[in-house]
Design a protein around this motif. Sequence first.
Motif, PDB file in Angstrom:
ATOM      1  N   ASP A  65      39.316 -24.846 -15.631  1.00 47.49           N
ATOM      2  CA  ASP A  65      39.720 -25.555 -16.867  1.00 47.49           C
ATOM      3  C   ASP A  65      38.981 -26.626 -16.892  1.00 47.49           C
ATOM      4  OD1 ASP A  65      41.785 -23.565 -17.371  1.00 47.49           O
ATOM      5  OD2 ASP A  65      43.374 -24.685 -16.659  1.00 47.49           O
ATOM      6  N   LEU A  66      38.182 -27.312 -15.826  1.00 45.47           N
ATOM      7  CA  LEU A  66      37.353 -28.330 -15.896  1.00 45.47           C
ATOM      8  C   LEU A  66      36.356 -28.255 -16.576  1.00 45.47           C
ATOM      9  CD1 LEU A  66      38.108 -29.695 -12.188  1.00 45.47           C
ATOM     10  CD2 LEU A  66      38.826 -30.637 -14.017  1.00 45.47           C
ATOM     11  N   ILE A  67      35.684 -27.041 -16.928  1.00 44.20           N
ATOM     12  CA  ILE A  67      34.463 -26.794 -17.581  1.00 44.20           C
ATOM     13  C   ILE A  67      34.276 -27.608 -18.623  1.00 44.20           C
ATOM     14  CG2 ILE A  67      33.252 -24.886 -18.954  1.00 44.20           C
ATOM     15  CD1 ILE A  67      34.084 -22.797 -17.005  1.00 44.20           C
ATOM     16  N   PRO A  68      35.018 -27.856 -19.695  1.00 43.15           N
ATOM     17  CA  PRO A  68      34.840 -28.776 -20.778  1.00 43.15           C
ATOM     18  C   PRO A  68      34.533 -30.087 -20.425  1.00 43.15           C
ATOM     19  CG  PRO A  68      36.602 -27.663 -21.354  1.00 43.15           C
ATOM     20  CD  PRO A  68      36.508 -27.207 -19.976  1.00 43.15           C
ATOM     21  N   ASN A  69      35.206 -30.674 -19.563  1.00 48.15           N
ATOM     22  CA  ASN A  69      34.696 -32.115 -19.058  1.00 48.15           C
ATOM     23  C   ASN A  69      33.405 -32.002 -18.154  1.00 48.15           C
ATOM     24  OD1 ASN A  69      36.126 -34.995 -18.709  1.00 48.15           O
ATOM     25  ND2 ASN A  69      35.388 -34.398 -16.827  1.00 48.15           N
ATOM     26  N   MET A  70      33.358 -30.882 -17.477  1.00 44.92           N
ATOM     27  CA  MET A  70      31.939 -30.727 -16.739  1.00 44.92           C
ATOM     28  C   MET A  70      30.759 -30.746 -17.569  1.00 44.92           C
ATOM     29  SD  MET A  70      30.690 -27.781 -14.129  1.00 44.92           S
ATOM     30  CE  MET A  70      30.451 -26.533 -15.295  1.00 44.92           C
ATOM     31  N   VAL A  71      30.878 -30.060 -18.728  1.00 45.48           N
ATOM     32  CA  VAL A  71      29.852 -30.045 -19.697  1.00 45.48           C
ATOM     33  C   VAL A  71      29.560 -31.340 -19.954  1.00 45.48           C
ATOM     34  CG1 VAL A  71      29.272 -29.443 -21.974  1.00 45.48           C
ATOM     35  CG2 VAL A  71      30.383 -27.592 -20.437  1.00 45.48           C
ATOM     36  N   SER A  72      30.328 -32.373 -20.293  1.00 42.67           N
ATOM     37  CA  SER A  72      30.056 -33.672 -20.714  1.00 42.67           C
ATOM     38  C   SER A  72      29.479 -34.245 -19.445  1.00 42.67           C
ATOM     39  CB  SER A  72      31.136 -34.508 -21.136  1.00 42.67           C
ATOM     40  OG  SER A  72      31.575 -34.004 -22.368  1.00 42.67           O
ATOM     41  N   GLU A  73      29.933 -34.147 -18.291  1.00 43.98           N
ATOM     42  CA  GLU A  73      29.496 -34.587 -17.099  1.00 43.98           C
ATOM     43  C   GLU A  73      28.119 -34.196 -16.879  1.00 43.98           C
ATOM     44  OE1 GLU A  73      29.733 -37.067 -15.438  1.00 43.98           O
ATOM     45  OE2 GLU A  73      29.528 -36.953 -13.457  1.00 43.98           O
ATOM     46  N   ILE A  74      27.777 -32.913 -16.914  1.00 47.50           N
ATOM     47  CA  ILE A  74      26.297 -32.372 -16.894  1.00 47.50           C
ATOM     48  C   ILE A  74      25.304 -32.947 -17.694  1.00 47.50           C
ATOM     49  CG2 ILE A  74      24.890 -30.479 -17.147  1.00 47.50           C
ATOM     50  CD1 ILE A  74      27.194 -28.708 -15.922  1.00 47.50           C
ATOM     51  N   ILE A  75      25.956 -33.219 -19.067  1.00 46.39           N
ATOM     52  CA  ILE A  75      24.929 -33.846 -20.124  1.00 46.39           C
ATOM     53  C   ILE A  75      24.459 -35.114 -19.645  1.00 46.39           C
ATOM     54  CG2 ILE A  75      24.830 -34.581 -22.375  1.00 46.39           C
ATOM     55  CD1 ILE A  75      26.375 -32.023 -23.120  1.00 46.39           C
ATOM     56  N   ARG A  76      25.578 -36.083 -19.102  1.00 44.69           N
ATOM     57  CA  ARG A  76      25.475 -37.410 -18.673  1.00 44.69           C
ATOM     58  C   ARG A  76      24.291 -37.378 -17.608  1.00 44.69           C
ATOM     59  NH1 ARG A  76      26.559 -40.906 -14.310  1.00 44.69           N
ATOM     60  NH2 ARG A  76      27.304 -39.223 -13.303  1.00 44.69           N
ATOM     61  N   TRP A  77      24.673 -36.732 -16.549  1.00 42.50           N
ATOM     62  CA  TRP A  77      23.842 -36.589 -15.120  1.00 42.50           C
ATOM     63  C   TRP A  77      22.554 -36.024 -15.565  1.00 42.50           C
ATOM     64  CZ3 TRP A  77      20.987 -33.139 -12.134  1.00 42.50           C
ATOM     65  CH2 TRP A  77      20.754 -33.463 -11.013  1.00 42.50           C
ATOM     66  N   GLN A  78      22.187 -35.240 -16.435  1.00 48.71           N
ATOM     67  CA  GLN A  78      20.829 -34.958 -16.986  1.00 48.71           C
ATOM     68  C   GLN A  78      20.264 -35.584 -17.799  1.00 48.71           C
ATOM     69  OE1 GLN A  78      18.955 -32.407 -15.276  1.00 48.71           O
ATOM     70  NE2 GLN A  78      17.254 -32.842 -16.454  1.00 48.71           N
ATOM     71  N   THR A  79      21.134 -36.058 -18.858  1.00 43.94           N
ATOM     72  CA  THR A  79      20.479 -36.741 -19.763  1.00 43.94           C
ATOM     73  C   THR A  79      19.046 -36.306 -20.122  1.00 43.94           C
ATOM     74  OG1 THR A  79      21.690 -38.782 -19.017  1.00 43.94           O
ATOM     75  CG2 THR A  79      20.049 -39.135 -20.851  1.00 43.94           C
ATOM     76  N   PRO A  80      19.039 -34.996 -20.976  1.00 47.77           N
ATOM     77  CA  PRO A  80      17.873 -34.356 -21.120  1.00 47.77           C
ATOM     78  C   PRO A  80      16.813 -35.145 -22.101  1.00 47.77           C
ATOM     79  CG  PRO A  80      19.505 -33.208 -22.332  1.00 47.77           C
ATOM     80  CD  PRO A  80      20.357 -34.450 -21.442  1.00 47.77           C
TER      81      PRO A  80
END
Lengths: 106, 478
Positions: free
Chosen positions: B343-358
């Motif tokens: 269930d953490l996937i949606p929040n993880m998606v935001s966190e991945i985008i933050r971490w990577q900052t493409p």
Amino acid sequence: MSSVTFVTHEGESHEVPLDDDRSLMQIAVDNGVPGIDGDCGGEAACGTCHIVVDPAWTDTVGMSTEVEEEMLAMNPERHPTSRLACQMTAAEKWDGLVVQVPEFQM
Amino acid sequence: MTMKTLSQTIISTMRSAGDSVQSAAEAAQSALPMNVLLRGAQLYDKTRRMVTGDDKIFTETPIPPAADVALADIDLSNPFLYRQGRWAEYAERVRNEAPVHFRPESPFGPFWSVTRHADIITVDKNHEVFSAEPFIIIGEPPRFMDVAMFIAMDPPRHDQQRAAVQGVVAPKNLREMEGLIRSRVREVLDDLPTDRPFNWVQDVSIELTARMLATLLDFPYDQRRKLVEWSDLAGSMEQANGGQSDNDEVFRGMLDAAKGLSALWHDKAARRAAGEEPGFDLITMLQSNEDTKDLIDRPMEFLGNLILLIIGGNDTTRNSMSGGVLALNRFPDQFEKLKANPDLIPNMVSEIIRWQTPLAYMRRVATCDTILNGQFIRKGDKLVMWYASGNRDERVFDRPEELIIDRKNARNHIAFGFGVHRCMGNRLAELQLRILWEELLPRFENIEVVDEPEYVQSNFVRGISKLMVRLTPKAEVS
């Protein structure tokens, strides 16, 4: 105690306490109302606290301001009474206010 | 006349010829077919390079640790900082010691670095003082390749053009797209090898984004990799952002793109004229909108806006798809946390985008003298809003270098930008990433990165070019 009701796209009502002097976005986020993201933290810079005010309430809470329009104008989901909740500071006379939360925040 | 003055004379003659061609182009651009414009551009650039003798601007050399460099000598525009793993320490120093930092010299001219989350929001929001024109990358594309894009326009022109295409990512379309995205993710994942390592970037990240782009544009599906090729070329020009595209290749690619996209436009118009139902693709939307229905008659604007939408949906999502796998390998406890609680996937998606900052930044130009966090900015100064630094700002994010998939304020990341230019495709990006992880978790016990990743040369795109992984399938797929 005064309250505000957020109605989700699915028709669920979330009645939460209306604290004066805080923005409707903050009130929604702090009370876990689904569908209000507030990504920019209240700067009117992301448009993810979009709500639609019940037309009966527009005289009391007002229409969108210029700064809100910057984000709302391009939103394909916008309605005439659309607002950004972060720019709406709650007041005592808003007791009983009803707003709709759109299906998606853009 | 010495060689130097001769070459200067030639250059200045070419420049003035170029200027008159350009001003003529503004008036009569529509009279020139796109291929003529682009061939002229290529010739101009080749001649200029022959005369001036400048070939490659950048040669990679090892970058010293940030602590060994004087603050004033730090140049965040170095396109090798990210590739060499030095970006974080350099950005951290600037952010904490000189948050609005002036760099008087760089291959892209003088520029200010804006590195804190709050200052970036201030600049991004205020489009009257900080203009997005004429470019949003730190340098300038080769002459005549400076196609017009609405991301680099201020209101009201920006609003008109963006409004024409915004509908492609409206909720109605996202709903229609979700099922399609999921079935494509399944196809791609079901074909992945489980008996040997493979390059995740090629087989998953690029493949999935290419399929999505072909759908958004209603582009011939079997030629979808062309979209990736065009986007990669247009997004990695040396003068623009320190990328490594060979200029001749860029021109050839843009010519190919101009032909392919014009054909797409005319083909769609013909099909609509023959009674085909309107689709939910970008071309249909542009053709149905009063402000953009004649876009094809403004070739550089046509090309610019389509390239913009292709780049927008390409590098960004691709590198977030790769970055997520990399981050979960760097922080294995988070992978365990994810498996225990999908269930953490949606929040993880935001966190991945933050971490990577493409995308590392967007650039602005001050339209008047102003003060930003105590620094005096003059009219005409160039400012670079380093999203990649804002997303590591200790004032906003606790332990910012770490991926924390249940981070409370992950959504406050700045990777989509804020204000009128905020990423148009943000919801689509989140949707694609969410579906990818929803489909990965039930299939694979582990996604192990087995080799050091390779990174892209650029100061703009934070890209992973190679990520070798080995999959461990679930014993039983439930």
